[in-house]
Design an enzyme around this catalytic site. Structure first.
Site, PDB file in Angstrom:
ATOM      1  N   ARG A  38       0.828  -1.225   0.000  1.00  0.00           N
ATOM      2  CA  ARG A  38       0.000   0.000   0.000  1.00  0.00           C
ATOM      3  C   ARG A  38       0.859   1.272   0.000  1.00  0.00           C
ATOM      4  O   ARG A  38       0.526   2.264   0.651  1.00  0.00           O
ATOM      5  CB  ARG A  38      -0.949   0.026   1.215  1.00  0.00           C
ATOM      6  CG  ARG A  38      -1.893  -1.148   1.314  1.00  0.00           C
ATOM      7  CD  ARG A  38      -2.950  -1.145   0.213  1.00  0.00           C
ATOM      8  NE  ARG A  38      -3.756  -2.353   0.311  1.00  0.00           N
ATOM      9  CZ  ARG A  38      -3.487  -3.504  -0.330  1.00  0.00           C
ATOM     10  NH1 ARG A  38      -2.437  -3.584  -1.135  1.00  0.00           N
ATOM     11  NH2 ARG A  38      -4.260  -4.546  -0.197  1.00  0.00           N
ATOM     12  N   SER A  44     -12.400  -0.244   3.836  1.00  0.00           N
ATOM     13  CA  SER A  44     -11.926  -0.702   5.142  1.00  0.00           C
ATOM     14  C   SER A  44     -11.428   0.460   5.977  1.00  0.00           C
ATOM     15  O   SER A  44     -10.580   1.237   5.525  1.00  0.00           O
ATOM     16  CB  SER A  44     -10.777  -1.695   4.953  1.00  0.00           C
ATOM     17  OG  SER A  44     -11.267  -2.821   4.287  1.00  0.00           O
ATOM     18  N   GLU A  94      -6.860   2.786   8.228  1.00  0.00           N
ATOM     19  CA  GLU A  94      -6.433   2.592   6.835  1.00  0.00           C
ATOM     20  C   GLU A  94      -6.912   3.800   6.018  1.00  0.00           C
ATOM     21  O   GLU A  94      -6.264   4.207   5.064  1.00  0.00           O
ATOM     22  CB  GLU A  94      -7.062   1.304   6.283  1.00  0.00           C
ATOM     23  CG  GLU A  94      -6.860   1.118   4.813  1.00  0.00           C
ATOM     24  CD  GLU A  94      -6.488  -0.303   4.432  1.00  0.00           C
ATOM     25  OE1 GLU A  94      -5.921  -1.039   5.259  1.00  0.00           O
ATOM     26  OE2 GLU A  94      -6.774  -0.658   3.285  1.00  0.00           O
TER      27      GLU A  94
END
Ligand SMILES: Cc1cc2nc3c(=O)[nH]c(=O)nc-3n(C[C@H](O)[C@H](O)[C@H](O)COP(=O)(O)OP(=O)(O)OC[C@H]3O[C@@H](n4cnc5c(N)ncnc54)[C@H](O)[C@@H]3O)c2cc1C
Length: 312
Positions: free
Chosen positions: A163, A215, A307
């Site tokens: 990520r 999320s 996140e």
């Protein structure tokens, strides 16, 4: 004519349908739009922050909006050259997926149902179902917002990791203009089937009937699980791509399903999603986030990490 608009409601650009106004807003459809807009911005002499917005699928925008310049990336265009595809950074992942099915090109099926733009996906190395954006990127064209210098990086120079990418690490100083993807010829029906299977998986498990930004929390790295809990949580262990415990399970175990503040709620369908029931404010979402973090910490001694990103 001025390219920069004033007082633009950002909730219209957020998948959450939440957020106040941007003091200044520049919609960019081409590189030239961007350059002209940035020149105008300099002439204004405003010493304020700049923030790039793609599909707005990963950002919680403050109720007070953003006192700076939002650059909304709407750069479109899909160009095919053999098995290489060059796409404008504002193209949606879904439009690219549909194009690839039509052209029988394989490699991106993992992204079926992933919301947002390819620019956002490259910047955060978005991934799902064992695939990651880094697996298909061969080159990225970008422009430095300060110097207007254009750059082209190959996959290695993008410094992708979990990520993460050079664009994020550099502090978002560059706008991704376009991305060249490397694919391979395949069977149209199989590509379509694999892509749609992932779309369906998301439709069945995610609360897509409500505005959301995916999320909320990162999965919990196995190394952060307290020793006394490891024996109980071992059954949940999965690779993501390193060993983690899915945070949704732990939020459910803590009894937090349905936790509500104002119009924001921990989804019943997927406990790592906080949905907007209608008129949620960013402060409602933050209230739910704090409550979930506090309760999980009290009950299990585990610190959850967001996140989602905040834009204040
Ligand atoms: C229902 C749902 C499911 C999701 N599932 C997943 C998943 O499985 N895996 C996953 O990784 N993510 C997932 N996400 C999160 C999100 O879809 C991805 O992070 C997506 O790649 C963000 O793209 P975006 O265009 O919406 O970016 P935005 O949310 O608009 O922005 C995210 C960041 O990217 C930057 N950015 C955007 N465009 C550019 C550009 N052109 N140049 C430079 N920087 C740019 C922004 O400045 C910001 O820092 C999900 C979200 C939702 C709502």
């Amino acid at each position: 004519m001025s390219k920069i608009q004033k007082d633009v409601p950002l909730k219209n650009y957020s998948n959450y349908k939440i957020g106040g106004n941007a003091s200044y807003f520049l919609d960019v459809r081409t590189k030239e739009d961007l350059i002209e807009g940035l020149r105008e911005w300099r002439q204004r002499g405003e010493n304020k922050e700049i923030f790039i917005l793609g599909g707005g699928t990963n950002i919680l925008i403050s109720d007070d909006g953003f006192d700076g310049l939002i650059i909304h990336c709407s750069i479109k265009g899909i160009e095919l050259n053999g098995e290489e595809l060059t796409v404008g950074a504002g193209e949606s992942i879904w439009d690219i997926d549909k194009f690839l099915v039509e052209k029988s090109l394989s490699g991106m099926e993992w992204s079926g149902g992933l919301p947002g733009t390819i620019g956002g996906a490259v910047r955060g190395n978005a991934g799902a179902f064992s695939g990651e954006t880094k697996d298909i990127v061969s080159r990225v064209q970008s422009i430095d917002l300060e110097t207007l210098e254009e750059k082209e990086r190959d996959n290695k120079d993008c410094e992708f990791s979990y990520r993460n990418s050079i664009f994020k690490k550099n502090g978002d100083k560059e706008l991704i203009l376009s991305v060249t993807l490397s694919l391979r010829k395949g069977e149209r029906d199989e590509i379509e089937e694999r892509t749609l299977r992932n779309v369906q998986y998301r439709q069945e498990r995610h609360p897509l009937e409500y505005p959301n930004i995916g999320s909320t929390f990162k999965n919990i790295p196995w190394d952060n699980v307290p020793e006394d809990l490891k024996v109980h949580w071992k059954v949940y262990l999965k690779d993501d791509p390193f060993p983690v415990v899915p945070v949704a399970k732990i939020i459910a175990l803590a009894g937090l399903k349905g936790t509500t503040v104002g119009e924001a709620m921990v989804s019943d369908k997927h406990t790592n999603f906080i949905v907007n029931l209608g008129g949620a404010k960013a402060s409602d979402v933050k209230g739910v986030i704090e409550e979930v973090k506090d309760k999980v910490k009290d009950k299990f001694g585990v610190n959850l990490e967001e996140e989602v990103m905040y834009l204040n």
